[in-house]
Design a protein around this motif. Structure first.
Motif, PDB file in Angstrom:
ATOM      1  N   SER A  71     -50.517 -16.185 -24.107  1.00 11.89           N
ATOM      2  CA  SER A  71     -51.458 -15.700 -23.206  1.00 11.89           C
ATOM      3  C   SER A  71     -51.192 -14.002 -22.818  1.00 11.89           C
ATOM      4  CB  SER A  71     -51.686 -16.635 -22.025  1.00 11.89           C
ATOM      5  OG  SER A  71     -50.521 -16.663 -21.388  1.00 11.89           O
ATOM      6  N   ALA A  72     -50.297 -13.484 -23.383  1.00  8.88           N
ATOM      7  CA  ALA A  72     -49.964 -12.090 -23.213  1.00  8.88           C
ATOM      8  C   ALA A  72     -51.418 -11.317 -23.588  1.00  8.88           C
ATOM      9  CB  ALA A  72     -48.652 -11.772 -23.667  1.00  8.88           C
ATOM     10  N   GLU A  73     -51.302 -10.219 -22.927  1.00 11.39           N
ATOM     11  CA  GLU A  73     -52.492  -9.308 -23.046  1.00 11.39           C
ATOM     12  C   GLU A  73     -52.261  -8.580 -24.427  1.00 11.39           C
ATOM     13  OE1 GLU A  73     -53.240  -5.995 -20.384  1.00 11.39           O
ATOM     14  OE2 GLU A  73     -50.969  -5.449 -20.425  1.00 11.39           O
ATOM     15  N   LYS A  74     -50.922  -8.455 -24.940  1.00 11.90           N
ATOM     16  CA  LYS A  74     -50.551  -7.685 -25.971  1.00 11.90           C
ATOM     17  C   LYS A  74     -49.153  -8.308 -26.501  1.00 11.90           C
ATOM     18  CE  LYS A  74     -49.062  -3.819 -23.627  1.00 11.90           C
ATOM     19  NZ  LYS A  74     -49.324  -2.379 -23.361  1.00 11.90           N
ATOM     20  N   ILE A  75     -48.681  -8.029 -27.622  1.00 11.59           N
ATOM     21  CA  ILE A  75     -47.370  -8.574 -27.818  1.00 11.59           C
ATOM     22  C   ILE A  75     -46.643  -7.429 -28.531  1.00 11.59           C
ATOM     23  CG2 ILE A  75     -47.701 -10.947 -28.161  1.00 11.59           C
ATOM     24  CD1 ILE A  75     -47.929 -10.646 -31.194  1.00 11.59           C
ATOM     25  N   GLN A  76     -45.540  -7.485 -28.680  1.00 10.38           N
ATOM     26  CA  GLN A  76     -44.413  -6.435 -29.335  1.00 10.38           C
ATOM     27  C   GLN A  76     -43.621  -6.934 -30.182  1.00 10.38           C
ATOM     28  OE1 GLN A  76     -41.481  -4.465 -27.013  1.00 10.38           O
ATOM     29  NE2 GLN A  76     -41.833  -2.209 -28.059  1.00 10.38           N
ATOM     30  N   ILE A  77     -43.709  -6.653 -31.507  1.00 11.53           N
ATOM     31  CA  ILE A  77     -42.677  -7.191 -32.529  1.00 11.53           C
ATOM     32  C   ILE A  77     -41.801  -6.187 -32.911  1.00 11.53           C
ATOM     33  CG2 ILE A  77     -42.612  -8.020 -34.800  1.00 11.53           C
ATOM     34  CD1 ILE A  77     -44.362 -10.050 -32.763  1.00 11.53           C
ATOM     35  N   LYS A  78     -40.438  -6.462 -32.787  1.00 12.75           N
ATOM     36  CA  LYS A  78     -39.271  -5.758 -33.141  1.00 12.75           C
ATOM     37  C   LYS A  78     -38.137  -6.126 -33.864  1.00 12.75           C
ATOM     38  CE  LYS A  78     -37.026  -6.146 -28.531  1.00 12.75           C
ATOM     39  NZ  LYS A  78     -36.576  -5.668 -27.600  1.00 12.75           N
ATOM     40  N   PRO A  79     -37.151  -5.243 -34.346  1.00  8.47           N
ATOM     41  CA  PRO A  79     -37.071  -4.033 -33.993  1.00  8.47           C
ATOM     42  C   PRO A  79     -37.712  -3.099 -35.389  1.00  8.47           C
ATOM     43  CG  PRO A  79     -35.232  -4.835 -35.166  1.00  8.47           C
ATOM     44  CD  PRO A  79     -36.231  -5.989 -34.953  1.00  8.47           C
ATOM     45  N   LYS A  80     -37.894  -1.710 -34.819  1.00  6.00           N
ATOM     46  CA  LYS A  80     -38.570  -0.827 -35.866  1.00  6.00           C
ATOM     47  C   LYS A  80     -38.255  -1.063 -37.291  1.00  6.00           C
ATOM     48  CE  LYS A  80     -39.749   4.009 -36.083  1.00  6.00           C
ATOM     49  NZ  LYS A  80     -39.744   5.265 -35.457  1.00  6.00           N
ATOM     50  N   ASN A  81     -37.028  -1.002 -37.729  1.00  8.32           N
ATOM     51  CA  ASN A  81     -36.617  -0.921 -39.073  1.00  8.32           C
ATOM     52  C   ASN A  81     -36.210  -2.416 -39.752  1.00  8.32           C
ATOM     53  OD1 ASN A  81     -36.804   1.813 -39.331  1.00  8.32           O
ATOM     54  ND2 ASN A  81     -35.178   2.055 -37.984  1.00  8.32           N
ATOM     55  N   ALA A  82     -36.799  -3.511 -39.053  1.00  6.89           N
ATOM     56  CA  ALA A  82     -36.414  -4.616 -39.837  1.00  6.89           C
ATOM     57  C   ALA A  82     -36.733  -4.586 -41.101  1.00  6.89           C
ATOM     58  CB  ALA A  82     -37.331  -5.763 -38.916  1.00  6.89           C
ATOM     59  N   GLN A  83     -35.996  -5.714 -42.050  1.00  6.71           N
ATOM     60  CA  GLN A  83     -35.978  -5.675 -43.480  1.00  6.71           C
ATOM     61  C   GLN A  83     -36.463  -7.081 -43.698  1.00  6.71           C
ATOM     62  OE1 GLN A  83     -35.729  -2.833 -45.666  1.00  6.71           O
ATOM     63  NE2 GLN A  83     -35.714  -1.941 -43.635  1.00  6.71           N
ATOM     64  N   SER A  84     -36.377  -7.966 -42.863  1.00  5.86           N
ATOM     65  CA  SER A  84     -36.791  -9.386 -43.210  1.00  5.86           C
ATOM     66  C   SER A  84     -37.303 -10.193 -41.980  1.00  5.86           C
ATOM     67  CB  SER A  84     -35.475 -10.349 -43.796  1.00  5.86           C
ATOM     68  OG  SER A  84     -34.553 -10.279 -42.757  1.00  5.86           O
ATOM     69  N   VAL A  85     -37.805 -11.457 -42.118  1.00  8.30           N
ATOM     70  CA  VAL A  85     -38.335 -11.974 -41.095  1.00  8.30           C
ATOM     71  C   VAL A  85     -37.111 -12.369 -40.164  1.00  8.30           C
ATOM     72  CG1 VAL A  85     -38.383 -14.386 -42.060  1.00  8.30           C
ATOM     73  CG2 VAL A  85     -39.948 -13.978 -40.356  1.00  8.30           C
ATOM     74  N   GLN A  86     -36.111 -12.821 -40.587  1.00  2.40           N
ATOM     75  CA  GLN A  86     -34.958 -13.082 -39.825  1.00  2.40           C
ATOM     76  C   GLN A  86     -34.547 -11.980 -38.681  1.00  2.40           C
ATOM     77  OE1 GLN A  86     -34.879 -13.537 -43.060  1.00  2.40           O
ATOM     78  NE2 GLN A  86     -34.974 -15.626 -43.255  1.00  2.40           N
ATOM     79  N   GLU A  87     -34.796 -10.623 -39.023  1.00 11.48           N
ATOM     80  CA  GLU A  87     -34.295  -9.587 -38.181  1.00 11.48           C
ATOM     81  C   GLU A  87     -35.202  -9.206 -37.563  1.00 11.48           C
ATOM     82  OE1 GLU A  87     -33.790  -6.275 -40.708  1.00 11.48           O
ATOM     83  OE2 GLU A  87     -31.952  -7.084 -41.743  1.00 11.48           O
ATOM     84  N   THR A  88     -36.673  -9.848 -37.001  1.00 10.88           N
ATOM     85  CA  THR A  88     -37.580  -9.682 -36.143  1.00 10.88           C
ATOM     86  C   THR A  88     -37.531 -10.569 -35.143  1.00 10.88           C
ATOM     87  OG1 THR A  88     -39.327 -11.155 -37.371  1.00 10.88           O
ATOM     88  CG2 THR A  88     -39.316  -8.901 -37.902  1.00 10.88           C
ATOM     89  N   ASP A  89     -38.215 -10.046 -33.866  1.00  8.84           N
ATOM     90  CA  ASP A  89     -38.370 -10.886 -32.757  1.00  8.84           C
ATOM     91  C   ASP A  89     -39.367 -10.428 -31.784  1.00  8.84           C
ATOM     92  OD1 ASP A  89     -37.395  -9.000 -31.174  1.00  8.84           O
ATOM     93  OD2 ASP A  89     -35.337  -9.761 -31.212  1.00  8.84           O
ATOM     94  N   CYS A  90     -39.615 -11.251 -30.935  1.00  7.51           N
ATOM     95  CA  CYS A  90     -40.921 -11.085 -29.915  1.00  7.51           C
ATOM     96  C   CYS A  90     -40.217 -10.016 -28.960  1.00  7.51           C
ATOM     97  CB  CYS A  90     -41.545 -12.235 -29.476  1.00  7.51           C
ATOM     98  SG  CYS A  90     -43.015 -11.922 -28.415  1.00  7.51           S
ATOM     99  N   GLY A  91     -40.578  -8.804 -28.966  1.00 10.72           N
ATOM    100  CA  GLY A  91     -40.178  -7.979 -27.715  1.00 10.72           C
ATOM    101  C   GLY A  91     -40.843  -8.482 -26.350  1.00 10.72           C
ATOM    102  N   THR A  92     -42.123  -9.135 -26.474  1.00 14.40           N
ATOM    103  CA  THR A  92     -42.772  -9.552 -25.067  1.00 14.40           C
ATOM    104  C   THR A  92     -42.375 -10.607 -24.645  1.00 14.40           C
ATOM    105  OG1 THR A  92     -44.740  -8.911 -26.415  1.00 14.40           O
ATOM    106  CG2 THR A  92     -45.252  -9.898 -24.382  1.00 14.40           C
TER     107      THR A  92
END
Length: 55
Positions: A30-51
């Motif tokens: 229910s967030a108005e927008k989301i942020q996925i990070k970090p900028k230079n991720a190389q795989s799904v394991q390196e990403t997370d929800c910055g929101t």
């Protein structure tokens, strides 16, 4: 990052993290927008929800 919580969910975004402030029943976000990070991720394991914000 200041994100407003809305009364609706983001179309096409599923979230099962029920400890998040923006979690909505039915595994929605229910967030108005989301942020996925970090900028230079190389795989799904390196990403997370910055929101994510703990309830």
């Amino acid at each position: 990052m200041s994100v407003e919580k809305t009364n609706s969910h983001l179309p096409g975004v599923q979230c099962s993290v029920n400890t998040c402030y923006y979690y909505a029943e039915g595994n929605y976000c229910s967030a108005e927008k989301i942020q996925i990070k970090p900028k230079n991720a190389q795989s799904v394991q390196e990403t997370d929800c910055g929101t994510f914000e703990k309830k």
